[in-house]
Design an enzyme around this catalytic site. Structure first.
Site, short mmCIF file in Angstrom:
data_model
loop_
_atom_site.label_atom_id
_atom_site.label_comp_id
_atom_site.label_asym_id
_atom_site.label_seq_id
_atom_site.Cartn_x
_atom_site.Cartn_y
_atom_site.Cartn_z
N CYS A 76 12.24 -16.28 -0.72
CA CYS A 76 11.36 -15.36 -1.44
C CYS A 76 11.83 -15.07 -2.85
O CYS A 76 11.06 -14.63 -3.69
CB CYS A 76 11.20 -14.06 -0.65
SG CYS A 76 12.71 -13.10 -0.51
N HIS A 134 8.07 -7.15 4.52
CA HIS A 134 7.64 -7.61 3.19
C HIS A 134 6.37 -8.47 3.39
O HIS A 134 6.39 -9.69 3.17
CB HIS A 134 8.77 -8.41 2.53
CG HIS A 134 8.62 -8.61 1.06
ND1 HIS A 134 7.57 -8.06 0.33
CD2 HIS A 134 9.38 -9.30 0.16
CE1 HIS A 134 7.70 -8.40 -0.94
NE2 HIS A 134 8.78 -9.15 -1.07
N GLN A 175 4.89 -11.01 0.70
CA GLN A 175 5.65 -12.25 0.50
C GLN A 175 5.30 -13.27 1.58
O GLN A 175 5.13 -14.47 1.29
CB GLN A 175 7.16 -11.95 0.53
CG GLN A 175 8.01 -13.16 0.28
CD GLN A 175 7.90 -13.68 -1.15
OE1 GLN A 175 8.09 -12.92 -2.09
NE2 GLN A 175 7.58 -14.96 -1.31
N ASP A 184 17.12 -15.84 3.11
CA ASP A 184 17.02 -14.77 2.11
C ASP A 184 18.45 -14.27 1.85
O ASP A 184 19.39 -14.66 2.54
CB ASP A 184 16.12 -13.65 2.70
CG ASP A 184 15.79 -12.55 1.70
OD1 ASP A 184 16.05 -12.72 0.49
OD2 ASP A 184 15.30 -11.49 2.14
N ARG A 231 6.77 0.03 -3.14
CA ARG A 231 8.03 -0.60 -2.71
C ARG A 231 9.02 0.54 -2.50
O ARG A 231 9.35 1.28 -3.43
CB ARG A 231 8.55 -1.58 -3.77
CG ARG A 231 9.98 -2.01 -3.51
CD ARG A 231 10.41 -3.19 -4.35
NE ARG A 231 9.77 -4.41 -3.89
CZ ARG A 231 10.16 -5.64 -4.23
NH1 ARG A 231 11.18 -5.81 -5.04
NH2 ARG A 231 9.52 -6.70 -3.77
N ARG A 264 2.29 -15.56 -5.00
CA ARG A 264 2.21 -14.10 -4.86
C ARG A 264 1.00 -13.58 -5.64
O ARG A 264 0.26 -12.72 -5.19
CB ARG A 264 3.49 -13.43 -5.40
CG ARG A 264 4.74 -13.65 -4.58
CD ARG A 264 4.71 -12.93 -3.24
NE ARG A 264 4.55 -11.49 -3.38
CZ ARG A 264 5.54 -10.62 -3.62
NH1 ARG A 264 6.78 -11.06 -3.71
NH2 ARG A 264 5.32 -9.31 -3.72
N1 NVA Z 1 15.38 -8.96 1.63
C1 NVA Z 1 15.37 -8.76 0.19
C2 NVA Z 1 14.10 -9.26 -0.39
C3 NVA Z 1 13.94 -9.11 -1.87
C4 NVA Z 1 12.63 -9.59 -2.39
C5 NVA Z 1 15.55 -7.28 -0.12
O1 NVA Z 1 14.96 -6.45 0.59
O2 NVA Z 1 16.31 -6.96 -1.04
N1 CP Z 2 10.30 -11.80 -3.75
C1 CP Z 2 10.14 -10.60 -4.33
O1 CP Z 2 9.52 -9.67 -3.78
O2 CP Z 2 10.69 -10.52 -5.57
P1 CP Z 2 10.92 -9.20 -6.46
O3 CP Z 2 11.99 -8.39 -5.79
O4 CP Z 2 11.34 -9.74 -7.80
O5 CP Z 2 9.63 -8.44 -6.52
#
Ligand code: NVA
Ligand code: CP
Length: 306
Positions: free
Chosen positions: A260, A131, A134, A220, A104, A288
């Site tokens: 998500c 992502h 997800q 989101d 990540r 997930r």
């Molecule tokens: N769009 C959000 C998703 C978090 C799971 C982010 O990137 O922070």
């Molecule tokens: N939806 C998701 O990826 O959640 P986290 O940021 O908690 O991993």
């Protein structure tokens, strides 16, 4: 076995996704019956986090253990990654000591460079652009509730972020439509989204229009991780892009709502919608675990069943 990565949704074909969804179902059913399944005995997953996470860390770590393997957590703060070690060098070293890696991070370019220097499969656990894990879970969740997503319409309300881009790629691979509504200045950039331009999405200025007749309404956060400096401007710009009961009312009568998570009730979605009867957010989160177990199995063992 050919080295494969899952860096963006379009890395797999429709036929491969069909296989993964079938395996996810099998793995989930087995898990629900408390039947042990350890095909990844002795395998090690390394998880690298440059951003916060609850679901992604938990689902990968628990999933790997449930499959008989182990998972190691690294973050930028406590590893040399935060002190400027080149990502190419890190990839060489980490991939000599493990069987599979999940990352990540910020720019997609970082994970692409890591994968180019890795000896083992690399999975995108979220980047600024995508992502894919997800969306894998979300589409599996849709299938569980409503059957095939092919030909259906997904309404995306809000930011054209990593989730939105991945929905758009998935629409091209799996042949469904996405209606996107963002505030002015936050529209989808097809090149950044990595689209082939197959005409599977349409942009709408009015979120109500985007939701009209949709089979699934999803949104989101207004400010994704890494964009916190823009938060104040975004709170103003996105004020009318809150998924509420009125939007759900113009969608198809059996429309689902997805998010998500983590969510901000009263910002991108009302409590009434996210906690209401059309919402499947807890199934999405749980799935997930199941889809990523299928993904880990596929990347490490290939197809285990014809
Ligand atoms: N769009 C959000 C998703 C978090 C799971 C982010 O990137 O922070
Ligand atoms: N939806 C998701 O990826 O959640 P986290 O940021 O908690 O991993």
């Amino acid at each position: 076995m050919e080295l494969r990565h899952f860096l963006q949704f379009k890395d797999f074909s429709r036929e491969e996704f069909d296989y993964l969804f079938e395996r996810s179902r099998w793995i989930k059913d087995k898990f629900k019956r408390y039947e042990p399944y350890h095909p990844l005995f002795d395998r090690t997953l390394v998880m690298i986090f440059e951003k916060a996470s609850t679901r992604t860390r938990l689902s990968f770590e628990a999933g790997m253990q449930q499959l008989g393997g182990s998972a190691i957590y690294l973050n930028t703060r406590d590893s040399q990654l935060g002190r400027g070690e080149p990502v190419e060098d890190a990839a060489q070293v980490i991939s000599r000591m493990s069987d599979i890696v999940m990352i990540r991070t910020f720019e997609q370019d970082i994970i692409e460079r890591f994968a180019a220097h890795s000896r083992v499969p690399v999975i995108n656990g979220l980047t600024n652009e995508y992502h894919p894990c997800q969306i894998l879970a979300d589409i599996f969740t849709y299938i569980e509730h409503r059957g095939s997503i092919r030909g259906k319409t997904v309404a995306w309300v809000g930011d054209s972020n990593n989730m939105c881009n991945t929905w758009l790629q998935a629409a091209e691979v799996l042949d469904f439509n996405v209606h996107v509504s963002t505030p002015p200045g936050y529209e989808v950039e097809p090149e950044r989204a990595g689209l082939y331009g197959t005409g599977h999405f349409e942009q709408f200025a009015d979120p109500m229009q985007a939701c009209k007749g949709a089979d699934l309404v999803t949104t989101d956060v207004w400010t994704s991780m890494g964009f916190e400096a823009e938060n104040e401007a975004r709170m103003k710009a996105f004020a009318d892009w809150c998924v509420d009961a009125e939007m759900m009312a113009v969608a198809a009568p059996d429309a689902l709502f997805m998010h998500c998570l983590p969510a901000h009730r009263g910002e991108e979605v009302t409590a009434e919608v996210i906690d209401g009867p059309q919402s499947v957010v807890w199934d999405e989160a749980e799935n997930r675990l199941h889809v990523q177990k299928a993904l880990l199995e596929f990347l490490l063992l290939g197809r285990v069943k014809a």
